[in-house]
Design an enzyme around this catalytic site. Structure first.
Site, PDB file in Angstrom:
ATOM      1  N   ASP A 273       1.421 100.144  11.014  1.00  0.00           N
ATOM      2  CA  ASP A 273       2.735  99.393  10.566  1.00  0.00           C
ATOM      3  C   ASP A 273       3.670  99.292  11.540  1.00  0.00           C
ATOM      4  O   ASP A 273       4.242 100.438  12.329  1.00  0.00           O
ATOM      5  CB  ASP A 273       3.085 100.479   9.304  1.00  0.00           C
ATOM      6  CG  ASP A 273       2.385 100.244   8.209  1.00  0.00           C
ATOM      7  OD1 ASP A 273       1.697  99.179   7.970  1.00  0.00           O
ATOM      8  OD2 ASP A 273       2.556 101.217   7.180  1.00  0.00           O
TER       9      ASP A 273
ATOM     10  N   LYS B 264      12.187  81.240  18.099  1.00  0.00           N
ATOM     11  CA  LYS B 264      11.831  82.400  18.445  1.00  0.00           C
ATOM     12  C   LYS B 264      12.656  83.474  17.929  1.00  0.00           C
ATOM     13  O   LYS B 264      13.862  83.366  18.035  1.00  0.00           O
ATOM     14  CB  LYS B 264      11.572  82.656  19.953  1.00  0.00           C
ATOM     15  CG  LYS B 264      10.547  81.982  20.535  1.00  0.00           C
ATOM     16  CD  LYS B 264      10.583  82.047  22.130  1.00  0.00           C
ATOM     17  CE  LYS B 264       9.430  81.276  22.787  1.00  0.00           C
ATOM     18  NZ  LYS B 264       9.379  81.300  24.179  1.00  0.00           N
TER      19      LYS B 264
ATOM     20  N   GLY C 201      -1.084 102.520   5.080  1.00  0.00           N
ATOM     21  CA  GLY C 201      -2.293 102.482   4.186  1.00  0.00           C
ATOM     22  C   GLY C 201      -1.897 103.482   3.074  1.00  0.00           C
ATOM     23  O   GLY C 201      -1.487 104.409   3.019  1.00  0.00           O
ATOM     24  N   GLY C 202      -2.549 102.967   1.991  1.00  0.00           N
ATOM     25  CA  GLY C 202      -2.067 104.019   0.470  1.00  0.00           C
ATOM     26  C   GLY C 202      -2.344 105.267   0.814  1.00  0.00           C
ATOM     27  O   GLY C 202      -1.445 106.127   0.692  1.00  0.00           O
ATOM     28  N   GLY C 203      -3.662 105.823   1.201  1.00  0.00           N
ATOM     29  CA  GLY C 203      -3.877 106.970   1.106  1.00  0.00           C
ATOM     30  C   GLY C 203      -3.176 107.792   2.282  1.00  0.00           C
ATOM     31  O   GLY C 203      -2.808 108.938   2.000  1.00  0.00           O
ATOM     32  N   ILE C 204      -3.164 107.324   3.404  1.00  0.00           N
ATOM     33  CA  ILE C 204      -2.542 107.898   4.549  1.00  0.00           C
ATOM     34  C   ILE C 204      -0.788 108.113   4.195  1.00  0.00           C
ATOM     35  O   ILE C 204      -0.316 109.150   4.241  1.00  0.00           O
ATOM     36  CB  ILE C 204      -2.369 107.063   5.674  1.00  0.00           C
ATOM     37  CG1 ILE C 204      -3.844 106.850   6.412  1.00  0.00           C
ATOM     38  CG2 ILE C 204      -1.327 107.382   6.723  1.00  0.00           C
ATOM     39  CD1 ILE C 204      -4.045 105.966   7.509  1.00  0.00           C
TER      40      ILE C 204
ATOM     41  N   SER D 292      14.511 100.215   1.604  1.00  0.00           N
ATOM     42  CA  SER D 292      13.389  99.591   1.937  1.00  0.00           C
ATOM     43  C   SER D 292      12.394 100.303   0.727  1.00  0.00           C
ATOM     44  O   SER D 292      12.564 101.495   0.603  1.00  0.00           O
ATOM     45  CB  SER D 292      12.733 100.130   3.484  1.00  0.00           C
ATOM     46  OG  SER D 292      11.403  99.480   3.296  1.00  0.00           O
TER      47      SER D 292
ATOM     48  N   ASP E 234       3.467 104.659  -2.897  1.00  0.00           N
ATOM     49  CA  ASP E 234       2.404 105.735  -2.334  1.00  0.00           C
ATOM     50  C   ASP E 234       3.417 107.217  -2.426  1.00  0.00           C
ATOM     51  O   ASP E 234       2.544 108.194  -2.674  1.00  0.00           O
ATOM     52  CB  ASP E 234       2.290 105.469  -0.931  1.00  0.00           C
ATOM     53  CG  ASP E 234       1.443 104.381  -0.914  1.00  0.00           C
ATOM     54  OD1 ASP E 234       0.604 104.177  -1.772  1.00  0.00           O
ATOM     55  OD2 ASP E 234       1.544 103.469   0.128  1.00  0.00           O
TER      56      ASP E 234
ATOM     57  N   THR F  64      15.122 105.425   2.460  1.00  0.00           N
ATOM     58  CA  THR F  64      14.967 105.532   3.853  1.00  0.00           C
ATOM     59  C   THR F  64      14.397 104.192   4.370  1.00  0.00           C
ATOM     60  O   THR F  64      13.950 103.347   3.864  1.00  0.00           O
ATOM     61  CB  THR F  64      13.710 106.643   4.211  1.00  0.00           C
ATOM     62  OG1 THR F  64      12.451 106.126   3.287  1.00  0.00           O
ATOM     63  CG2 THR F  64      13.929 107.807   3.269  1.00  0.00           C
TER      64      THR F  64
END
Length: 322
Positions: free
Chosen positions: A21, A34, A46-49, A260, A266, A299
């Site tokens: 991420d 730009k 990732g979800g589980g992480i 955020s 999660d 956070t």
């Protein structure tokens, strides 16, 4: 203090489609130009992480089984080891994906760009099933969270639950799309907890669920049909609802200033998992989950929940039976 170290059942999270991420901001998001961005924050995602990271933030313990591949996978694995999180590595069939979130500083809007993971073959899927079954904690909780990589069939969680039938392992599932529909439609897979949001619940129900009782009735219908022992539906700012054999409860969403929303879902799963692992009652587990989700919204980027915020928000909990 609710988050002081204490005994808990073992927890294993599973992430088949992790991501590196990257989070940054720019003055304004506009097409064709730009866009000069700040130096990015880089986190394992990732979800589980994220569930495992949030559990650790709240003083709990878990192991993370993660499918990793290529140079990006190696970098992500290094980041996980730096956090002190115990990792079980499963070799993915290709390069681990990346994701990017960008905050437009002109109005605070957040843009999230998520790339696909590598394509899995049937042999990769079989290997993953074997690895998860072999690592599933006896007397503990197995959390399946996040999207399936390309090639992984929607019924992966159902197949896993069937293989774990008869073992003393409680399985929590937080997924979406076709994978969610497969779990919700299963009647013989021993899943302990199934979580979804209100839009997903309405999609499965085929009708609007405007009131809390409507949501609770739908969740109860899934429990009665045998999709899961407990069903949780997140209603966004209107809080969260759980239906299970012990009853039905609604937990208010604590009012917080949102910086955020990345990782809020999660963090919710982490709070509920940790509470159950510590033997807390269902209503209290729902309250801790709601507090963790709200704390994550406070956070920036992918920082997830801070324990002091979770403690305060849990102390102010409002949980009512339905």
């Amino acid at each position: 203090m609710i988050l002081t170290p204490q005994p808990q059942a073992p927890v294993l999270t599973v992430t088949l489609n992790p991501a590196l991420d990257l989070s940054t901001s720019t003055d304004e998001v506009v097409p064709e130009l730009k866009l000069r961005c700040e130096a990015p924050d880089i986190d394992p995602g990732g979800g589980g992480i994220n569930v495992s990271r949030a559990i650790a933030n709240m003083g709990g313990r878990s192991r993370a089984l993660v499918a990793l591949g290529g140079a990006t996978g190696t970098r992500l694995c290094d980041l996980l080891h730096q956090t002190g999180l115990p990792v079980l590595r499963l070799n993915a069939p290709g390069e681990t994906r990346q994701s990017l979130s960008v905050i437009d500083r002109s109005d605070g809007a957040q843009f999230r760009f998520v790339l696909p993971g590598p394509e899995w073959r049937p042999s990769d899927v079989r290997g993953a099933l074997d690895a998860v079954v072999g690592a599933a904690p006896q007397g503990g909780i197995l959390v399946i969270s996040g999207s399936n990589p390309p090639g992984v069939p929607p019924d992966f969680a159902v197949a896993l639950a069937r293989r774990l039938a008869g073992r003393d392992t409680r399985m929590f599932v937080d997924t979406s799309g076709a994978a969610l529909a497969a779990v919700a439609g299963a009647r013989d897979a021993p899943i302990a907890v199934l979580r979804m949001d209100d839009a997903e619940a309405e999609g499965l129900a085929g009708r609007p669920l405007p009131a809390r009782k409507d949501t609770a009735d739908f969740a109860s219908s899934l429990v009665q049909a045998g999709a899961a022992q407990s069903v949780i539906v997140a209603r966004g700012a209107d809080g969260n609802i759980v239906a299970c054999p012990e009853g039905r409860w609604h937990a208010e969403a604590p009012p917080v200033t949102v910086i955020s929303k990345v990782g809020a879902g999660d963090s919710f799963v982490a709070g509920y998992t940790l509470a159950v692992a510590r033997g807390m009652a269902v209503a209290d587990a729902l309250a801790l989950a709601a507090a963790a989700a709200a704390a994550a919204c406070m956070t920036p980027a992918t920082d997830l929940c801070r324990p002091e915020d979770v403690e305060r928000l849990y102390a102010e909990r409002v949980v009512t039976p339905i």
